[in-house]
Design an enzyme around this catalytic site. Structure first.
Site, mmCIF file in Angstrom:
data_model
loop_
_atom_site.group_PDB
_atom_site.id
_atom_site.type_symbol
_atom_site.label_atom_id
_atom_site.label_comp_id
_atom_site.label_asym_id
_atom_site.label_seq_id
_atom_site.Cartn_x
_atom_site.Cartn_y
_atom_site.Cartn_z
ATOM 1 N N SER A 15 79.813 114.068 126.666
ATOM 2 C CA SER A 15 80.688 112.918 126.425
ATOM 3 C C SER A 15 80.295 111.692 127.235
ATOM 4 C CB SER A 15 82.140 113.294 126.725
ATOM 5 O OG SER A 15 82.634 114.187 125.758
ATOM 6 N N HIS A 30 86.355 123.587 122.627
ATOM 7 C CA HIS A 30 85.682 124.421 123.633
ATOM 8 C C HIS A 30 86.365 125.779 123.769
ATOM 9 C CE1 HIS A 30 82.550 121.929 125.347
ATOM 10 N NE2 HIS A 30 83.385 120.908 125.499
#
Length: 465
Positions: free
Chosen positions: A99, A286
């Site tokens: 990210s 995740h």
């Protein structure tokens, strides 16, 4: 083979191999992006972090089949209101980005190594776009469902060699003076939780910030003062848990934070730039946490409506709606009863994280089976209950990026798959080409296939740089 043709083909192949393999199939550059016909006064940049295309599709199918309406994002497509593209999300160090590098591609306009924020290969600092236009007089802000110091908001705002420097990032924001910052992360501002015992909240107060700690505080803020809203230690709770656990109900939704941020900045004569991140979509992916994933994607979709309602009325706002990368590639798997099984997710009362944290090592098998039935409305077998219990007795531990408690996320998602027909490729980021939509002045620049860095240039063109 003709020798001349062979040499020509060999030269072409050598040329391709000489290119950065990360860029081979995304060869647009800033020069190829034409200047905008329209100029934007404001930009609202929306990121559903870690949203694979399957996440977007499942949220829409759930919304249509269970809630009786399409999502706001998909309505933009069916009503032909936006320009649409696929985007290559690679970083400088990998075809699979994290990210921080993904956000830096948007914020700084360059591809950097995973783990860094707007720091180039030789240590050079690239000025993030929010900081650049703050200096030029626009108001700037970020809202997120994770810590406000996390990688995605930080990539639009600051330079750092490490995305993990969140205590320092909290101080950087105050020094730069962003106008509205809202999310989680009390541990990075609170002197009782910081290792250095520094009161960063006081730093903000001395700079005339008003501090909001819950949804009620947002109803009493003043428009002429900058705003710091920190609503939790760590990330905000998952949306499904906020709905069903009364202790979370004074925590604002992403849509509520987004509306507050827009209201705080919309009357500024030089305009504003706002980033809105559905950060826990990524965390749910995740964890292969299907109730968390769908409901946080739908919470992001409500924020899309807030942004679009403002932009359509305003007429001077470029809205960008996308993700920074894929994650876990979830999808509905064929089954004779796939539709019915998928719709059974509507029976889930809490996120898998909430459910698994409610299990304890001293539970017997029946207690485990009763809890799962109460929260998910399906029955475990004795073998499945025993497998779950083994994790809590220390016999097995399951890793994961945000799995500090070592919860059995993967095992439980595999159990759920038998009942909801949702499968997962992994528990980590992927190199998908992802969805990108734009509305408003500057959106006409968007081509069908772009690199993540191209979006930075589109914003600069739209703002008139």
């Amino acid at each position: 083979m003709n020798r001349r043709k062979f040499l020509k083909r060999s030269a072409l192949l050598s040329g391709l191999l000489a290119l950065n393999p990360i860029d081979t199939f995304a060869n647009t550059d800033a020069k190829s992006i034409s200047g905008t016909k329209g100029k934007a006064k404001n930009i609202i940049f929306m990121i559903s972090d870690g949203m694979s295309s399957g996440t977007l599709a499942m949220a829409n199918l759930y919304s249509k089949n269970v809630l009786g309406r399409s999502t706001n994002w998909m309505n933009l497509y069916t009503e032909n209101k936006v320009s649409r593209a696929l985007m290559d999300t690679a970083s400088a160090s990998s075809i699979v980005t994290d990210s921080s590098a993904a956000s830096s591609a948007f914020g700084g306009g360059i591809r950097v190594k995973n783990g860094t924020l707007n720091i180039g290969a030789n240590g050079e600092k690239h000025l993030p776009i929010w900081q650049e236009w703050k200096k030029k007089g626009k108001k700037t802000g970020c809202v997120t469902s994770v810590t406000i110091t996390h990688a995605t908001p930080a990539g639009f705002c600051i330079n750092s060699s490490s995305r993990n420097a969140e205590p320092e990032i909290a101080e950087m924001y105050a020094e730069i003076g962003f106008d509205v910052m809202m999310g989680g992360g009390d541990e990075f501002f609170n002197p009782l939780k910081r290792e250095d015992k520094k009161d960063v909240y006081e730093t903000y107060r001395q700079k005339n910030y008003q501090i909001a700690k819950n949804k009620s505080d947002l109803q009493n803020i003043k428009k002429n003062k900058p705003l710091l809203g920190i609503f939790n230690t760590g990330a905000l709770p998952y949306s499904i848990d906020k709905v069903n656990d009364k202790s979370f109900q004074n925590t604002p939704t992403l849509a509520e934070m987004s509306k507050t941020a827009i209201d705080q900045m919309k009357d500024h004569d030089k305009g504003f730039l706002l980033q809105i991140e559905g950060g826990k979509v990524d965390w749910a992916a995740h964890a292969n946490d299907i109730p968390a994933l769908i409901h946080d994607q739908l919470a992001f979709d409500e924020a899309v409506k807030v942004a679009m309602d403002f932009a359509e009325k305003d007429g001077n706002t470029l809205v960008i709606i996308t993700t920074d990368h894929g994650n876990a590639n979830p999808g509905i798997i064929y089954d004779a009863d796939a539709t019915k099984k998928f719709e059974s997710i509507s029976n889930y009362k809490f996120s898998n994280e909430y459910l698994l944290n409610s299990l304890h090592s001293d539970f017997n098998l029946q207690q485990i089976k009763d809890l799962v039935f109460e929260m998910n409305q399906f029955s475990l077998t004795d073998k499945e209950a025993l497998e779950l219990l083994s994790f809590y007795n220390g016999l097995e531990k399951e890793d994961g990026l945000y799995n500090y408690k070592k919860l059995p996320y993967k095992l439980f998602s595999e159990i759920q798959k038998k009942h909801n027909s949702v499968g997962w490729m992994s528990m980590d980021h992927s190199s998908d080409y992802v969805e990108l939509a734009m509305y408003g002045p500057g959106s006409e620049q968007l081509k069908p296939f772009v690199k993540n860095t191209d979006v930075h240039q589109i914003m600069q063109n739209a703002l008139g740089k």
